[in-house]
Write an enzyme that holds these catalytic residues in place. Structure first.
Site, short mmCIF file in Angstrom:
data_model
loop_
_atom_site.label_atom_id
_atom_site.label_comp_id
_atom_site.label_asym_id
_atom_site.label_seq_id
_atom_site.Cartn_x
_atom_site.Cartn_y
_atom_site.Cartn_z
CG PHE A 81 40.54 36.48 44.49
CD1 PHE A 81 41.52 37.44 45.15
CD2 PHE A 81 39.23 37.09 44.45
CE1 PHE A 81 41.06 38.89 45.81
CE2 PHE A 81 38.77 38.29 44.98
CZ PHE A 81 39.76 39.13 45.47
N GLY A 124 40.28 42.78 48.23
CA GLY A 124 41.03 41.65 48.08
C GLY A 124 41.86 41.58 49.69
CB ALA A 134 47.94 38.88 42.20
CG HIS A 135 42.59 41.23 44.10
ND1 HIS A 135 41.72 42.26 43.92
CD2 HIS A 135 43.34 41.34 45.20
CE1 HIS A 135 41.91 43.10 45.16
NE2 HIS A 135 42.78 42.61 45.65
CB ALA A 136 42.21 43.15 38.53
#
Lengths: 101, 151
Positions: free
Chosen positions: B104, A19, B66-68
């Site tokens: 996402f 990300g 924010a994401h994982a």
């Protein structure tokens, strides 16, 4: 003073490696292109980066601290959108290495 | 509002209230959960990522992504964003407080690359401020739709 490796091997790092590090990779690529530096930039997570060889490591300060001394150039950024700041940081670091006039 | 994006989803919500950064991350993920692109495990994992690795998801002043990981419960590609009436602190040394929170989820390590590069380009070109001034979900959605334009 060593000659600058070509292409320069650059890692952009973050916690997950897909990300923020990816967003940062694009900024780094744009800036190095503008500087006329040939480089291969790879986005990765911090733990994978520990086992990789690189000439330059770029990431947020909370992540780059662990890499001080592990690569010739380690750059901590705070705002991935600020290309001017990154260019200034990279230019100074490259001059210290003798990679730029 | 949600719109299809090559089988995935783009969704924006404007001027929400969040009690803290964890609440903000959950709210940012909510449209993706409603559209079924993620499971309810995913927002929890997004929070845990920050707890485990620090607030690195705060990429710029006022802005978080924010994401994982794909295996944390992603079914399809999706990007959502909320803006907050009251900014929240993530504990970032430089970029707090945050009033624009993206979430996402990508089902694999490759699908999101062109979408995130488009998002990055548009953020550099001022997308976050266009989202901040959006007074309603429809207006925010129109701003977010920019990122689908180029590839």
């Amino acid at each position: 003073m060593a000659a600058r490796p070509e292409p320069l091997k650059v890692l952009s790092v973050c916690g997950v490696g897909m990300g923020s590090s990816l967003m940062l990779r694009m900024t780094v690529e744009d800036v190095l292109k503008k500087m006329g530096v040939e480089a291969k930039v790879e986005a990765t997570d911090v733990s994978s980066a520990r086992g990789m060889q690189a000439d330059v490591i770029v990431g947020q300060g909370m992540h780059t601290e662990a890499f001080e001394g592990k690569a010739p150039v380690v750059v901590a950024i705070t705002n991935f959108m600020d290309k001017d700041a990154l260019e200034t940081q990279l230019t100074e670091a490259f001059k210290d290495q003798g990679w730029l006039e | 509002m949600t719109e299809d994006l090559e089988g995935g989803v783009l969704a924006a919500r404007a001027r929400r209230r969040a009690t803290d950064w964890r609440d903000a991350v959950h709210q940012a993920c909510a449209p993706l959960l409603e559209a079924d692109t993620i499971t309810d495990e995913y927002p929890r994992r997004c929070v845990e990522m920050v707890e485990e690795h620090g607030p690195y998801v705060v990429l710029a002043p006022g802005l978080a992504l924010a994401h994982a990981r794909p295996e944390d419960g992603v079914r399809r590609l999706g990007v959502a964003v909320i803006t907050l009436t009251e900014p929240v602190d993530f504990g970032h040394p430089d970029n707090d407080p945050v009033d624009v929170v993206f979430a996402f989820g990508s089902p694999d390590a490759d699908q999101h690359v062109s979408l995130l590069s488009s998002l990055a380009r548009h953020l550099v070109a001022g997308l976050a401020d266009r989202l901040r001034i959006a007074v309603g979900d429809h207006e925010a959605q129109q701003a977010l739709e920019e990122i689908r334009d180029d590839d």
